[in-house]
Design a protein around this motif. Structure first.
Motif, PDB file in Angstrom:
ATOM      1  N   MET A   1       0.823  -1.208   0.000  1.00 38.19           N
ATOM      2  CA  MET A   1       0.000   0.000   0.000  1.00 38.19           C
ATOM      3  C   MET A   1       0.859   1.262   0.000  1.00 38.19           C
ATOM      4  O   MET A   1       0.591   2.222  -0.734  1.00 38.19           O
ATOM      5  CB  MET A   1      -0.935  -0.019   1.200  1.00 38.19           C
ATOM      6  N   ALA A   2       1.915   1.276   0.816  1.00 31.01           N
ATOM      7  CA  ALA A   2       2.822   2.428   0.812  1.00 31.01           C
ATOM      8  C   ALA A   2       3.499   2.559  -0.545  1.00 31.01           C
ATOM      9  O   ALA A   2       3.711   3.672  -1.060  1.00 31.01           O
ATOM     10  CB  ALA A   2       3.861   2.271   1.920  1.00 31.01           C
ATOM     11  N   ASP A   3       3.834   1.438  -1.156  1.00 31.50           N
ATOM     12  CA  ASP A   3       4.484   1.403  -2.468  1.00 31.50           C
ATOM     13  C   ASP A   3       3.620   2.104  -3.516  1.00 31.50           C
ATOM     14  O   ASP A   3       4.104   2.919  -4.318  1.00 31.50           O
ATOM     15  CB  ASP A   3       4.716  -0.057  -2.857  1.00 31.50           C
ATOM     16  N   VAL A   4       2.333   1.797  -3.539  1.00 31.68           N
ATOM     17  CA  VAL A   4       1.427   2.386  -4.522  1.00 31.68           C
ATOM     18  C   VAL A   4       1.343   3.902  -4.357  1.00 31.68           C
ATOM     19  O   VAL A   4       1.457   4.653  -5.335  1.00 31.68           O
ATOM     20  CB  VAL A   4       0.022   1.758  -4.391  1.00 31.68           C
ATOM     21  N   VAL A   5       1.165   4.370  -3.132  1.00 32.84           N
ATOM     22  CA  VAL A   5       0.972   5.804  -2.907  1.00 32.84           C
ATOM     23  C   VAL A   5       2.242   6.582  -3.219  1.00 32.84           C
ATOM     24  O   VAL A   5       2.203   7.649  -3.845  1.00 32.84           O
ATOM     25  CB  VAL A   5       0.510   6.072  -1.453  1.00 32.84           C
ATOM     26  N   MET A   6       3.405   6.058  -2.821  1.00 33.76           N
ATOM     27  CA  MET A   6       4.640   6.814  -3.071  1.00 33.76           C
ATOM     28  C   MET A   6       4.957   6.842  -4.572  1.00 33.76           C
ATOM     29  O   MET A   6       5.492   7.847  -5.074  1.00 33.76           O
ATOM     30  CB  MET A   6       5.808   6.244  -2.257  1.00 33.76           C
ATOM     31  N   ASN A   7       4.606   5.785  -5.310  1.00 35.07           N
ATOM     32  CA  ASN A   7       4.816   5.819  -6.756  1.00 35.07           C
ATOM     33  C   ASN A   7       3.857   6.798  -7.430  1.00 35.07           C
ATOM     34  O   ASN A   7       4.240   7.490  -8.381  1.00 35.07           O
ATOM     35  CB  ASN A   7       4.645   4.415  -7.340  1.00 35.07           C
ATOM     36  N   ALA A   8       2.607   6.869  -6.946  1.00 32.01           N
ATOM     37  CA  ALA A   8       1.657   7.823  -7.507  1.00 32.01           C
ATOM     38  C   ALA A   8       2.131   9.263  -7.294  1.00 32.01           C
ATOM     39  O   ALA A   8       2.040  10.099  -8.198  1.00 32.01           O
ATOM     40  CB  ALA A   8       0.279   7.615  -6.881  1.00 32.01           C
ATOM     41  N   ILE A   9       2.653   9.547  -6.114  1.00 29.50           N
ATOM     42  CA  ILE A   9       3.191  10.887  -5.850  1.00 29.50           C
ATOM     43  C   ILE A   9       4.404  11.144  -6.734  1.00 29.50           C
ATOM     44  O   ILE A   9       4.562  12.239  -7.303  1.00 29.50           O
ATOM     45  CB  ILE A   9       3.561  11.037  -4.363  1.00 29.50           C
ATOM     46  N   GLY A  10       5.269  10.145  -6.876  1.00 27.26           N
ATOM     47  CA  GLY A  10       6.441  10.302  -7.739  1.00 27.26           C
ATOM     48  C   GLY A  10       6.060  10.618  -9.169  1.00 27.26           C
ATOM     49  O   GLY A  10       6.681  11.479  -9.820  1.00 27.26           O
ATOM     50  N   VAL A  11       5.032   9.959  -9.694  1.00 23.89           N
ATOM     51  CA  VAL A  11       4.573  10.222 -11.064  1.00 23.89           C
ATOM     52  C   VAL A  11       4.053  11.650 -11.193  1.00 23.89           C
ATOM     53  O   VAL A  11       4.316  12.343 -12.186  1.00 23.89           O
ATOM     54  CB  VAL A  11       3.487   9.208 -11.461  1.00 23.89           C
TER      55      VAL A  11
END
Length: 386
Positions: free
Chosen positions: A114-124
Motif C-alpha cells: 500500500m505504501a508502495d502504490v501511494v509513493m509511486n503515484a506521488i512520484g509520477v
C-alpha cells in the motif's frame, strides 16, 4: 509560480527519501531471515512457504491504496501507510512459530504494497510537474536504501545482535525519518466532484499490457537475484565467493542503472529506452546461457541488470497515465509485478528440476526479448490527474 516550482523540487527530494526509507526496511529484514528461521524452528520448505506471504499480502492490499489516498489526501495517506510499513518490520522477528510468522509476513507485505502504490503515484505526479523523468532515480534510491539496510543488518548479525533488538531499533528510526520527510511530499487532494475509487477493484484493462511488460522485467530480476549464484556454482563449478559475487554485481548494476536512467529516458523517451533495454538484457541472457567461464556469466548477469533496471519505474509512470485514477492503475501494475516476483524463483527451480538451469535462463532470455517487442505499450498517453 517560482514558489510552486520550489515546492515541487522539494517534494522530489522528499519522495526520494521516502523510497530510500522503504528500501531500508526490505534490506533490514532480508539480512536477518536466517535468525528468524532459527528462532521459529522453520525448515527450509516451511520458510519458503512463509516467504510467499509478503507478496500475497501486497497483492491483496494494494488495490485498497487508491481509496485510502482519495479519502486522506496523498500526504497523510503516505505518512500513515509508511509508518505502518516501518513498524511492521518488528513483527516477523517476534513470531514464535511458523503460523504466526506467516501472519506477520502477511501484514508486513500488505503495508509494504500500500505504501508502495501511494509513493509511486506521488512520484509520477512530481515527474509530471517537473516535465522530466525522475521515476528511475526514485527506484534507484529504493535500491540504495535496500543496500544501506542490508549493510546495517550484516553488521548487526556479525555482532550477534538479536533480530528483535535490531528490528525494533531500525523500525523506530525509520518511522521517525519517514514521518519527517513525508511532511515535504506533494499533497494531492481529489477534486470536490471526483468520484472515489472502488473499495476493492481488479486492475483496469489499460494496466494489463503495461503490467505484462513489468512482469517480464521482474521475472528476470527475481530469477537473476535468486539463481545467479546457484548458476555459477552448479553450471560453471565456481567457488562460493565467486558465485556470490554474481548476485552482488547484478544488484549493483541495477542500482547504478536506475540512478542514471532518468537522463537516458529524457533523451530517448520511454519506448526507445525500454526497447534498447530489452536488447541489452537479451544479450546478457545469451551470454549467461552460452558462458564458458564464470567471468562471462557475470558480465551476462550485469547486462541483464542494466537492461531491466528502468522498466518497472517506466511501467508505473505509464500506468499512471493510462486511466482516470493513477493510484488504482499503479496498484494494478504493481499487483502483476509482485506476482511475477513471487512465481519467478519457483518456476526457474521447476524448469531446472525438469531439465537444467541453462534451460531456465533460456526462458529468462526470451522474456527479456519480449521487452523490446512490447515496449510501445509504454508510449506516453494524454495526461490524467493523479
Amino acid at each position: 509560480m517560482a514558489e510552486d516550482t520550489t515546492l515541487v523540487k522539494r517534494s522530489r527530494y522528499a519522495v526520494a527519501a521516502v523510497f530510500c526509507v522503504h528500501g531500508s526496511v526490505t534490506g533490514s529484514f532480508a539480512t536477518r531471515v536466517p535468525w528468524i528461521q532459527e528462532h521459529t524452528g522453520a525448515s527450509p520448505g516451511q520458510l519458503g512457504l512463509a516467504l510467499a506471504f509478503p507478496a500475497l499480502g501486497a497483492a491483496l492490499m494494494m488495490p485498497l491504496a487508491a481509496r485510502v489516498s482519495h479519502r486522506l489526501g496523498s500526504r497523510t495517506a503516505l505518512r500513515s501507510l509508511l509508518a505502518l510499513w516501518t513498524l511492521a518490520l518488528i513483527l516477523p522477528s517476534f513470531a514464535p512459530n511458523l503460523w504466526t510468522l506467516c501472519a506477520a509476513l502477511l501484514v508486513y507485505g500488505g503495508t509494504s504494497g500500500m505504501a508502495d502504490v501511494v509513493m509511486n503515484a506521488i512520484g509520477v505526479e512530481v515527474e509530471h510537474r517537473l516535465h522530466k523523468s525522475i521515476m528511475s532515480g526514485l527506484h534507484g534510491m529504493w535500491s540504495v536504501g535496500a543496500l544501506l539496510g542490508a549493510a546495517v543488518g550484516t553488521v548487526a548479525a556479525h555482532a550477534g545482535l538479536s533480530a528483535q533488538i535490531h528490528h525494533l531499533v531500525a523500525a523506530v528510526v525509520l518511522t521517525v525519518v519517514g514521518a519527517v520527510v513525508c511532511q515535504f511530499v506533494l499533497n494531492i487532494h481529489p477534486e470536490d466532484d471526483e468520484e472515489p475509487p472502488a473499495r476493492f477493484a481488479l486492475p483496469p484493462k489499460s494496466a494489463l499490457l503495461i503490467g505484462a511488460v513489468g512482469f517480464c522485467a521482474v521475472f528476470a530480476e527475481g530469477a537473476s537475484l535468486d539463481w545467479s549464484a546457484v548458476y555459477l556454482r552448479d553450471i560453471l563449478d565456481s567457488s562460493a565467493g565467486v558465485a556470490a559475487g554474481a548476485t552482488t554485481g547484478f544488484a549493483l548494476t541495477m542500482a547504478i542503472a536506475r540512478l542514471t536512467g532518468d537522463a537516458v529516458v529524457d533523451r530517448f523517451g520511454a519506448v526507445r529506452t525500454v526497447r534498447w533495454s530489452g536488447v541489452v538484457a537479451t544479450a546478457g541472457g545469451v551470454l549467461v546461457v552460452v558462458a564458458p567461464t564464470a567471468v562471462v556469466a557475470m558480465v551476462g548477469f550485469g547486462l541483464i541488470g542494466v537492461g531491466i533496471a528502468v522498466v518497472v519505474p517506466l511501467a508505473f509512470a505509464a500506468a499512471a497515465r493510462s486511466g482516470t485514477n493513477a493510484s488504482q492503475a499503479i496498484a494494478g501494475v504493481a499487483t502483476i509485478t509482485y506476482a511475477s516476483g513471487l512465481v519467478a524463483p519457483s518456476i526457474i527451480g521447476g524448469i531446472a528440476q525438469a531439465s537444467n538451469l541453462t534451460v531456465s535462463f533460456v526462458v529468462v532470455t526470451v522474456l527479456a526479448a519480449a521487452l523490446a517487442v512490447f515496449a510501445p505499450v509504454l508510449r506516453t498517453r494524454p495526461r490524467v490527474r493523479a
